[in-house]
Enzyme design. Structure first.
Site, PDB file in Angstrom:
ATOM      1  N   ASN A  56      -6.592  -2.408   6.564  1.00  0.00           N
ATOM      2  CA  ASN A  56      -5.901  -2.894   7.733  1.00  0.00           C
ATOM      3  C   ASN A  56      -4.460  -2.772   7.740  1.00  0.00           C
ATOM      4  O   ASN A  56      -3.927  -3.059   8.820  1.00  0.00           O
ATOM      5  CB  ASN A  56      -6.267  -4.587   7.562  1.00  0.00           C
ATOM      6  CG  ASN A  56      -5.569  -5.108   8.915  1.00  0.00           C
ATOM      7  OD1 ASN A  56      -5.846  -5.031  10.103  1.00  0.00           O
ATOM      8  ND2 ASN A  56      -4.538  -5.947   8.546  1.00  0.00           N
TER       9      ASN A  56
ATOM     10  N   ALA B 286      -4.400  -6.339  20.822  1.00  0.00           N
ATOM     11  CA  ALA B 286      -4.856  -7.625  20.325  1.00  0.00           C
ATOM     12  C   ALA B 286      -3.720  -8.548  19.955  1.00  0.00           C
ATOM     13  O   ALA B 286      -2.825  -8.480  19.258  1.00  0.00           O
ATOM     14  CB  ALA B 286      -5.641  -7.343  19.081  1.00  0.00           C
TER      15      ALA B 286
ATOM     16  N   LYS C 250      -1.478   6.637  13.587  1.00  0.00           N
ATOM     17  CA  LYS C 250      -2.973   6.269  13.854  1.00  0.00           C
ATOM     18  C   LYS C 250      -3.836   7.364  14.191  1.00  0.00           C
ATOM     19  O   LYS C 250      -5.166   7.293  13.807  1.00  0.00           O
ATOM     20  CB  LYS C 250      -2.768   5.148  14.907  1.00  0.00           C
ATOM     21  CG  LYS C 250      -2.193   3.886  14.487  1.00  0.00           C
ATOM     22  CD  LYS C 250      -3.006   3.035  13.609  1.00  0.00           C
ATOM     23  CE  LYS C 250      -2.422   1.675  13.339  1.00  0.00           C
ATOM     24  NZ  LYS C 250      -3.296   1.061  12.110  1.00  0.00           N
TER      25      LYS C 250
ATOM     26  N   TYR D 256       4.098   5.537  15.054  1.00  0.00           N
ATOM     27  CA  TYR D 256       3.017   4.764  15.261  1.00  0.00           C
ATOM     28  C   TYR D 256       1.641   5.500  15.493  1.00  0.00           C
ATOM     29  O   TYR D 256       0.501   5.558  15.050  1.00  0.00           O
ATOM     30  CB  TYR D 256       3.031   3.377  15.930  1.00  0.00           C
ATOM     31  CG  TYR D 256       1.976   2.424  15.788  1.00  0.00           C
ATOM     32  CD1 TYR D 256       1.754   1.776  14.514  1.00  0.00           C
ATOM     33  CD2 TYR D 256       1.192   2.188  16.818  1.00  0.00           C
ATOM     34  CE1 TYR D 256       0.899   0.961  14.468  1.00  0.00           C
ATOM     35  CE2 TYR D 256       0.001   1.551  16.726  1.00  0.00           C
ATOM     36  CZ  TYR D 256      -0.014   0.600  15.512  1.00  0.00           C
ATOM     37  OH  TYR D 256      -0.957  -0.188  15.484  1.00  0.00           O
TER      38      TYR D 256
ATOM     39  N   VAL E 200       0.914  -1.461   0.071  1.00  0.00           N
ATOM     40  CA  VAL E 200      -0.051   0.001   0.070  1.00  0.00           C
ATOM     41  C   VAL E 200       0.726   1.338  -0.010  1.00  0.00           C
ATOM     42  O   VAL E 200       0.346   2.368  -0.100  1.00  0.00           O
ATOM     43  CB  VAL E 200      -0.788  -0.045   1.115  1.00  0.00           C
ATOM     44  CG1 VAL E 200      -1.931  -1.128   1.152  1.00  0.00           C
ATOM     45  CG2 VAL E 200      -0.216  -0.026   2.480  1.00  0.00           C
TER      46      VAL E 200
END
Length: 261
Positions: free
Chosen positions: A104, A202, A173, A169, A78
């Site tokens: 994602n 997660a 985000k 990061y 991407v």
């Protein structure tokens, strides 16, 4: 609740829909979302990844696990505009139109800001934020032309909260969250919904390799349930946002977290 609840069976929330998911050939949220889409009755599915062997294996495993045979794989980085355009064109053709896009793809890492190079910063931003932008930009004209569609972005609670060694990061985000809100008000004019999830932690194999056991235990201890989320628990919220049950949600970022306030 230290242990995850039983895996919830599908309820046909995506019956008749086609789905495209980026970075879905690993063991993380992307693959969990792909499996859940098939279990929720999607008619066709395409997943992308940058690893050829892993992508091929993921497609075969999804077919075996879910019984859905209309599953396609397409290589895509991407961070490369030409590859994004090829992916979207391939998905539009193979799926006979894309009803749902799940962005994602993302890249993390741990480094103190004072030691972070331009390359460290830009690599994370380019995949995580710019990649989401490129995919959304490429897909929107197709969905807007049809007057329908749903895009679900994968953000993070770090877009709101601070954590050491995560400046690149977290910034990426937070950018995904802002991109979600701004693009959503434009897309809504054409009947397209854009929303996002913001997971806390997660647990999956890649995260275990990229992070120390001490850090993972520390992060899990902050959760009200005293454990990390299962990847499918995040995927469940993605499915909700992609489904018609979320028909009135526009530009929302849903926290998938049991963290204490």
């Amino acid at each position: 609740m230290k242990h995850a609840p039983p895996y919830v069976p599908g309820h046909q929330l995506l019956a008749g829909k086609s789905v495209l998911i980026t970075a879905a050939a690993g063991a993380g949220i992307g693959y969990a979302a792909a499996r859940r889409c098939a279990e929720e009755g999607c008619r066709a599915l395409m997943i992308s990844d940058i690893h050829p062997r892993r992508l091929e294996e993921a497609v075969a495993r999804l077919k075996a696990e879910t019984g859905l045979q209309a599953i396609h794989g397409q290589l895509c980085n991407v961070a490369v505009e030409d590859e994004v355009q090829v992916l979207v064109s391939a998905a539009e053709q193979a799926l006979e139109g894309v009803d749902v896009l799940i962005n994602n793809a993302g890249l993390g890492g741990q480094k103190r800001l004072s030691a972070m190079s331009d390359d460290d910063w830009l690599r994370v931003i380019d995949v995580t934020l710019n990649g989401t932008f490129r995919m959304t930009r490429a897909m929107l004209p197709h969905m807007e032309k049809r007057g329908a569609g749903a895009i679900v972005n994968n953000a993070s609670v770090l877009g709101w909260r601070a954590q050491k060694e995560q400046a690149h990061y977290a910034a990426a985000k937070a950018g995904v969250m802002a991109l979600t809100r701004c693009s959503a008000v434009e897309a809504a004019e054409h009947g397209v919904r854009i929303n996002a999830v913001a997971p806390s932690i997660a647990l999956h194999d890649f995260l275990k390799k990229a992070s120390s056991q001490e850090l993972l235990e520390q992060l899990a201890s902050r959760e009200a349930f005293g454990r990390a989320a299962e990847v499918w628990e995040v995927a469940n919220v993605m499915i909700f946002l992609a489904s018609d049950y979320a028909s009135y949600l526009v530009g929302e970022v849903l926290s998938v977290s049991s963290q204490h306030a």
